[in-house]
Enzyme design. Structure first.
Site, short mmCIF file in Angstrom:
data_model
loop_
_atom_site.label_atom_id
_atom_site.label_comp_id
_atom_site.label_asym_id
_atom_site.label_seq_id
_atom_site.Cartn_x
_atom_site.Cartn_y
_atom_site.Cartn_z
N CYS A 299 64.07 144.23 157.85
CA CYS A 299 64.36 144.39 156.42
C CYS A 299 65.70 145.09 156.21
CB CYS A 299 63.21 145.11 155.72
SG CYS A 299 63.25 144.96 153.93
N HIS B 247 59.06 141.73 157.06
CA HIS B 247 58.39 142.81 157.80
C HIS B 247 57.37 142.21 158.77
CE1 HIS B 247 59.81 146.40 155.57
NE2 HIS B 247 59.96 145.54 154.58
N GLU C 41 56.03 143.46 161.30
CA GLU C 41 55.05 144.43 161.79
C GLU C 41 53.69 144.31 161.12
OE1 GLU C 41 57.57 146.79 158.71
OE2 GLU C 41 57.83 145.13 160.13
#
Length: 545
Positions: free
Chosen positions: A381, A507, A509
């Site tokens: 990001c 993102h 993750e």
């Protein structure tokens, strides 16, 4: 009919209710029961999207674009079940809904009160999740601690719900702390007794006690808790501190938590299959190599601000049989001191997301250090935006290049505001949020990692790569390996003349799992291993789930 489990906490905050709830969800799924988990948060913010990471920690983003509490990340990772905006409820959202109804006249001029209007709205939100996903079991975690004033409406609502759906369909589980007093050489039950007393004073008798401790709980203390708290001794569950949160389901399974919960809810006892979860934990505890990864951010004094990033790195470490060591670096320090003073010797550099100008130049310095010294780099990001700024300043020749977020008057805004954000005034819930498709360019690092033409990732940002600089970026040797399907938005940037240099606007993750590490993180760890352990064979697949 869906069964309901309510998880409350006592004695102290941050006792681990979220991990207990997620672990119970894992144990039920291992028995082939479908599960959903709901978080009731007592703060008045509508959602955590506008809250400081130093106060609240990470904002977890669901596929449908809800900004939620970080516990929803644990729920998804442990149960491998997608959560939605329905799975996160705050006091603010409850009151907002009730007040909106009052303004419309829906209450026909009646006085609007906590009971029944607020409690009815809470019950409706709980049953809505059950109706929407139809799970066998809905686990609901109530944030805060028993006795908190702000939690009382939630407690009253879950007390009432037992009568509404039937006593045999509701279970109350209370998580408490059993502190060990070193000077006395004893573990004390009194805090738990008082916590249960407080819970009973508002009409809730816990069915199961989960007792956090730093050591095994003697049988005599379990018997004492059973007598004083009116809970069967077999329902006094030890949750001893573990080296990893991923061991907690195994600890609670040995203690019989799921077995007791199913018995109390009058559900079929099924044989659990935790073989692959145990294999994953064994790999976690028996690494073959050590890797040190630097996380360069500005919220590093609260590691929960990057919780999903850390967990995604850990998942990749498990898959590559690595012992993960984290070097936390405050990016503000790198604005005034040489990067090599803090990054020397690391095996990889990760720059996570964030907002605001503070510490950005330090992130840019870390990216330059990783690029110059051929250290594996992963940007997420804001990390991608900083990588673009670093390119523009140090390769593109635009010394004043910046993001319009940080310098609205810059003559070279290589990062600019998304067009749909131009007229946005409110901050909360107005960014580009949730799951979006991304087209992958063939024969790139991204294509090698994803092994797919179109991928779907979760977003949380207002700014994007400025397409006016796209041609110059490509001419300098960089590659845009991922875009929105229409080609308008740049999603992934990479630098081929490097062992591993890739940055994404989204993102990743949020979609990593202990059983299925995200390909960007796994590739990042594999690149770090390839540089530091060149004779390692990483082709053997890791089969865990």
């Amino acid at each position: 009919m869906t069964k309901f489990i309510f998880v409350t906490g006592g004695v102290v905050s941050s006792i681990g209710k979220g991990i207990v709830a997620a672990s119970l969800g894992r144990l039920l799924k291992s028995r082939d029961y479908s599960v959903s988990i709901l978080k009731l948060d007592p703060y008045i913010n509508i959602d955590p999207g506008t809250m400081s990471p130093f106060q609240h920690g990470e904002v977890f983003v669901t596929q449908d674009g809800a900004e939620t509490d970080l516990d929803l990340g644990h729920y998804e990772r442990f149960t491998d079940t997608l959560m939605s905006r329905l799975n996160s409820v705050t006091t603010g959202s409850i009151y907002q809904a009730v007040i909106n109804r009052e303004r419309r006249g829906d209450y026909n001029g009646g006085t609007v009160q906590v009971i029944p209007h607020i409690t009815n709205e809470i019950k409706d939100r709980i049953t809505l999740v059950a109706k929407d996903t139809n799970p066998d079991v809905l686990i609901t975690e109530i944030g805060g601690t028993v006795g908190d004033i702000e939690s009382l409406p939630f407690m009253e609502a879950i007390r009432q719900l037992r009568k509404q759906v039937g006593r045999q369909n509701v279970l109350y589980m209370h998580v408490t702390l059993l502190p060990y007093i070193a000077s006395a050489g004893e573990m004390k039950t009194k805090p738990t007794q008082h916590s249960v007393k407080e819970l009973r004073s508002i009409g809730i008798q816990p069915d199961i006690l989960v007792c956090r401790s730093d050591r095994p709980i003697p049988a005599g203390l379990k018997q004492k808790l059973s007598e004083f708290c009116d809970v069967p001794e077999k329902c006094v569950i030890t949750s001893q501190d573990a080296l990893s949160i991923y061991e907690v389901p195994l600890i609670l399974e040995r203690e019989g938590l799921a077995e007791q919960a199913l018995a109390l809810l009058q559900m079929e006892q099924r044989i659990p299959d935790l073989t692959q979860w145990r294999t994953m934990v064994e790999r976690l505890y028996s690494p073959k190599r050590t890797l040190e990864i630097a996380i360069v951010g500005k919220y590093v004094r609260l590691s929960d601000a990057y919780l999903s990033v850390v967990e995604a790195l850990r998942h990749a470490a498990i898959a590559t049989h690595a012992d993960l060591r984290l070097r936390w670096i405050n990016s503000e320090i790198l604005e005034t001191e040489p990067a090599e003073n803090y990054l020397e010797g690391v095996d990889g550099v990760l720059v996570p997301g964030g907002f605001g100008t503070r510490g950005v130049d330090g992130k840019i310095a870390a990216i330059k250090y990783a690029r110059d010294r051929h250290i594996p780099f992963l940007g997420l990001c804001l990390g991608m935006q900083c990588a673009v700024i670093e390119w523009a300043r140090n390769i593109g020749g635009f010394s004043d290049a910046n993001s319009a977020e940080f310098d609205p008057d810059t003559t070279n805004p290589v990062i600019n505001l998304l067009p749909e954000q131009q007229d946005v005034v409110d901050l909360g819930g107005t960014m580009r949020l949730g799951l979006y498709p991304c087209q992958i360019l063939p024969n790139t690092l991204a294509a090698k990692l994803y092994q797919d033409d179109v991928i779907y990732e979760r977003h949380r940002h207002r700014y994007e790569f400025n397409n006016a600089y796209r041609k110059l970026l490509l001419e300098s040797g960089y590659v845009i390996s991922g875009t929105s399907p229409d080609g308008r938005l740049v999603e992934i940037v990479e630098f081929p003349n490097h062992p591993f240099f890739i940055a994404c606007q989204f993102h990743p993750e949020f979609q990593s799992r202990p059983s299925n590490p995200h390909p960007l993180f796994e590739g990042f760890m594999q690149a770090a291993i390839a540089l530091n352990y060149p004779n390692t064979n990483l082709q053997t697949p890791v089969e865990v789930s």
